[in-house]
Design a protein around this motif. Structure first.
Motif, PDB file in Angstrom:
ATOM      1  N   LEU A 340      45.942  29.859  39.267  1.00  0.00           N
ATOM      2  CA  LEU A 340      47.038  30.665  38.731  1.00  0.00           C
ATOM      3  C   LEU A 340      48.201  29.785  38.240  1.00  0.00           C
ATOM      4  CD1 LEU A 340      47.184  33.699  41.181  1.00  0.00           C
ATOM      5  CD2 LEU A 340      46.385  33.673  38.823  1.00  0.00           C
ATOM      6  N   ASN A 341      48.667  28.923  39.124  1.00  0.00           N
ATOM      7  CA  ASN A 341      49.770  28.040  38.739  1.00  0.00           C
ATOM      8  C   ASN A 341      50.901  28.812  38.053  1.00  0.00           C
ATOM      9  OD1 ASN A 341      51.092  25.572  38.527  1.00  0.00           O
ATOM     10  ND2 ASN A 341      50.157  25.088  36.541  1.00  0.00           N
ATOM     11  N   GLY A 342      51.255  29.952  38.659  1.00  0.00           N
ATOM     12  CA  GLY A 342      52.340  30.762  38.109  1.00  0.00           C
ATOM     13  C   GLY A 342      51.923  31.804  37.098  1.00  0.00           C
ATOM     14  N   HIS A 343      50.652  31.827  36.708  1.00  0.00           N
ATOM     15  CA  HIS A 343      50.195  32.794  35.724  1.00  0.00           C
ATOM     16  C   HIS A 343      49.850  34.131  36.377  1.00  0.00           C
ATOM     17  CE1 HIS A 343      49.598  28.987  33.537  1.00  0.00           C
ATOM     18  NE2 HIS A 343      49.722  29.726  32.428  1.00  0.00           N
ATOM     19  N   ARG A 344      49.690  35.136  35.547  1.00  0.00           N
ATOM     20  CA  ARG A 344      49.331  36.489  35.988  1.00  0.00           C
ATOM     21  C   ARG A 344      47.841  36.516  36.343  1.00  0.00           C
ATOM     22  NH1 ARG A 344      49.176  41.550  31.729  1.00  0.00           N
ATOM     23  NH2 ARG A 344      48.475  43.185  33.175  1.00  0.00           N
ATOM     24  N   LEU A 345      47.476  37.282  37.393  1.00  0.00           N
ATOM     25  CA  LEU A 345      46.086  37.387  37.831  1.00  0.00           C
ATOM     26  C   LEU A 345      45.491  38.727  37.404  1.00  0.00           C
ATOM     27  CD1 LEU A 345      43.591  36.484  39.457  1.00  0.00           C
ATOM     28  CD2 LEU A 345      44.675  37.484  41.491  1.00  0.00           C
ATOM     29  N   ILE A 346      44.324  38.671  36.755  1.00  0.00           N
ATOM     30  CA  ILE A 346      43.530  39.855  36.417  1.00  0.00           C
ATOM     31  C   ILE A 346      42.127  39.615  36.972  1.00  0.00           C
ATOM     32  CG2 ILE A 346      42.584  41.299  34.576  1.00  0.00           C
ATOM     33  CD1 ILE A 346      44.911  40.321  32.807  1.00  0.00           C
ATOM     34  N   ALA A 347      41.591  40.567  37.713  1.00  0.00           N
ATOM     35  CA  ALA A 347      40.295  40.377  38.374  1.00  0.00           C
ATOM     36  C   ALA A 347      39.305  41.457  37.981  1.00  0.00           C
ATOM     37  CB  ALA A 347      40.466  40.364  39.896  1.00  0.00           C
ATOM     38  N   HIS A 348      38.047  41.066  37.912  1.00  0.00           N
ATOM     39  CA  HIS A 348      36.993  42.049  37.648  1.00  0.00           C
ATOM     40  C   HIS A 348      35.722  41.650  38.378  1.00  0.00           C
ATOM     41  CE1 HIS A 348      33.834  40.215  35.096  1.00  0.00           C
ATOM     42  NE2 HIS A 348      34.775  39.385  34.718  1.00  0.00           N
ATOM     43  N   CYS A 349      34.797  42.621  38.504  1.00  0.00           N
ATOM     44  CA  CYS A 349      33.469  42.372  39.065  1.00  0.00           C
ATOM     45  C   CYS A 349      32.483  43.176  38.235  1.00  0.00           C
ATOM     46  CB  CYS A 349      33.414  42.749  40.547  1.00  0.00           C
ATOM     47  SG  CYS A 349      33.780  44.482  40.886  1.00  0.00           S
ATOM     48  N   LYS A 350      31.423  43.705  38.844  1.00  0.00           N
ATOM     49  CA  LYS A 350      30.461  44.491  38.080  1.00  0.00           C
ATOM     50  C   LYS A 350      31.007  45.871  37.746  1.00  0.00           C
ATOM     51  CE  LYS A 350      25.761  46.375  38.149  1.00  0.00           C
ATOM     52  NZ  LYS A 350      24.501  46.538  38.929  1.00  0.00           N
ATOM     53  N   MET A 351      31.554  46.571  38.772  1.00  0.00           N
ATOM     54  CA  MET A 351      32.014  47.942  38.555  1.00  0.00           C
ATOM     55  C   MET A 351      33.438  48.196  39.039  1.00  0.00           C
ATOM     56  SD  MET A 351      28.535  50.129  39.402  1.00  0.00           S
ATOM     57  CE  MET A 351      28.163  49.276  40.931  1.00  0.00           C
ATOM     58  N   GLU A 368      49.566  38.695  43.956  1.00  0.00           N
ATOM     59  CA  GLU A 368      49.422  40.014  43.354  1.00  0.00           C
ATOM     60  C   GLU A 368      48.538  39.904  42.105  1.00  0.00           C
ATOM     61  OE1 GLU A 368      50.430  42.621  44.873  1.00  0.00           O
ATOM     62  OE2 GLU A 368      51.509  41.487  46.415  1.00  0.00           O
ATOM     63  N   GLY A 369      47.856  40.992  41.795  1.00  0.00           N
ATOM     64  CA  GLY A 369      46.986  40.961  40.631  1.00  0.00           C
ATOM     65  C   GLY A 369      46.659  42.346  40.124  1.00  0.00           C
ATOM     66  N   THR A 370      45.935  42.399  39.018  1.00  0.00           N
ATOM     67  CA  THR A 370      45.544  43.648  38.354  1.00  0.00           C
ATOM     68  C   THR A 370      44.022  43.741  38.339  1.00  0.00           C
ATOM     69  OG1 THR A 370      47.495  43.552  36.933  1.00  0.00           O
ATOM     70  CG2 THR A 370      45.688  44.976  36.212  1.00  0.00           C
TER      71      THR A 370
END
Length: 390
Positions: A340-351, A368-370
């Protein structure tokens, strides 16, 4: 009717020819084949286990086969559910199964129950049958089938599969144990992944399903030693069978009525907690993710928490893999922090489920993330059809 009046059962000339290899077996013979024709067996489910066992029960000459299922045939079923074919995709599984059974053996009577088995209908559906075979894949239905069999005094031929391992036994037969002796309490929801999440070797349910069919036929014939009191465990990778002894629990609760099995297994509570977490968790659609990727922005990290083999099958451009097991163990948390190093986190998987779980763990670590709703499956269906579905 495990002790039928065999004088009333007749075989046609064509049936003598059809069952000739049974008739010359002293353990089966004409009397045994008549027993098979007089017998009635109910199969709960026409999936991985139901498919092979139904094929062999039909071929063996079971006179009356009942099937309970409410699902339709999906392309992903065909890797293991051998009773169905490509032409049946999108159509009811029970109709597909009936057509195949009658093609194998037109002398079978096939009863269809296109419904979800429930506490309200289980006793009425199961009552007319001699034997019930559990081909289901979820804990609420397994407890329901067990309890209904106990109340009705029906043998319950059980099987289950996961990845490369399977198990089989016979419950509620000759004063033997039932499912609650093996599993007094259900596991927490989500602890045991489904086949859609964890995968399954396509051949595995064929082996376990055929064992279930064998046990049902032995019960009808009154021959051999059944798996009553024995849990048969099979490891396909090691090609090993082993047994565990099962005994009735003398202090187990008496089963006098059917209950709410979803509630018993904690499903509503788990769904409520999941909904609560999702409400508190920021989400984005795959359309929103597409716009973000096309904007050229580089202030975010797209985290893929699936397993490495899934990442090889399909991936969203620009995603970085950190599998959920690594995040759960703690090592992946530090890796995510470095990414991340200060960047925004967006996460995904299969469903969307595993990424939501990962974000919950990361939230406890102050990250924190989306979450991407629908995961890569939604991406494939709604954004880029060239990305394989699996």
């Amino acid at each position: 009717m495990l002790n039928p009046n065999l004088d009333q059962i007749q075989l046609s000339k064509e049936e003598y020819e059809r069952y000739s290899r049974h008739l010359i077996l002293p353990e089966v013979g004409l009397e045994g084949q008549k027993r098979l024709k007089a017998a009635s067996v109910l199969c709960i489910g026409t999936g991985g286990l139901g498919s092979p066992l139904l094929l062999y029960l039909a071929a063996a000459g079971i006179g009356n086969i009942g099937i309970v299922d409410f699902d339709i045939v999906d392309r992903s079923n065909l890797q293991r559910q051998v009773i169905h074919g490509t032409s049946w995709i999108g159509k009811p599984k029970i109709q597909s199964a009936k057509d195949r059974i009658l093609e194998i053996n037109p002398y079978c009577q096939v009863d269809l129950y296109e419904t979800r088995l429930s506490a309200e209908n289980a006793l009425d559906i199961m009552r007319p049958y001699d034997i019930v075979i559990d081909g289901t894949d979820n804990f609420p239905t397994r407890y329901l089938v067990n309890d209904a069999c106990v109340m009705l005094g029906k043998p319950n031929v059980y099987g289950s599969i996961f990845r490369f391992e399977g198990q089989a036994t016979v419950f509620n037969y000759q004063d033997g144990p039932n499912y609650r002796d093996l599993y007094p309490e259900p596991p927490p929801p989500g602890l045991v992944p489904s086949c859609a999440e964890g995968g399954v070797l396509g051949i595995l349910p064929g082996i376990i399903g055929v064992i279930q069919a064998t046990e049902a036929v032995k019960i009808i014939l009154g021959q051999g030693t059944t798996l009553n009191g024995r849990l048969l465990l099979y490891d396909a990778l090691q090609m090993k069978f082993r047994e565990l002894k099962l005994r009735p629990n003398p202090i187990r609760p008496v089963i006098e009525k059917l209950i709410d099995y979803e509630e018993f297994c904690g499903i509503p509570q788990a769904k409520a907690e999941e909904a609560k977490q999702q409400a508190a968790m920021e989400e984005m659609t795959v359309q929103e993710l597409k716009q973000l990727l096309e904007s050229g922005s580089n202030d975010f990290v797209l985290l893929d928490v699936r397993n490495p083999n899934e990442y090889e099958i399909a991936r969203i451009p620009g995603s970085v893999l950190v599998p959920l097991p690594e995040i759960e163990s703690g090592s992946g948390v530090e890796k995510v922090k470095e990414l991340l190093n200060g960047h925004r986190l967006i996460a995904h998987c299969k469903m969307g489920g595993r990424s939501a779980k990962a974000l919950g763990i990361l939230h406890q670590a102050g990250i924190e993330g989306t979450n991407v709703k629908g995961g890569i499956q939604a991406w494939s269906r709604e954004i880029d059809s060239s990305v394989p579905e699996y």
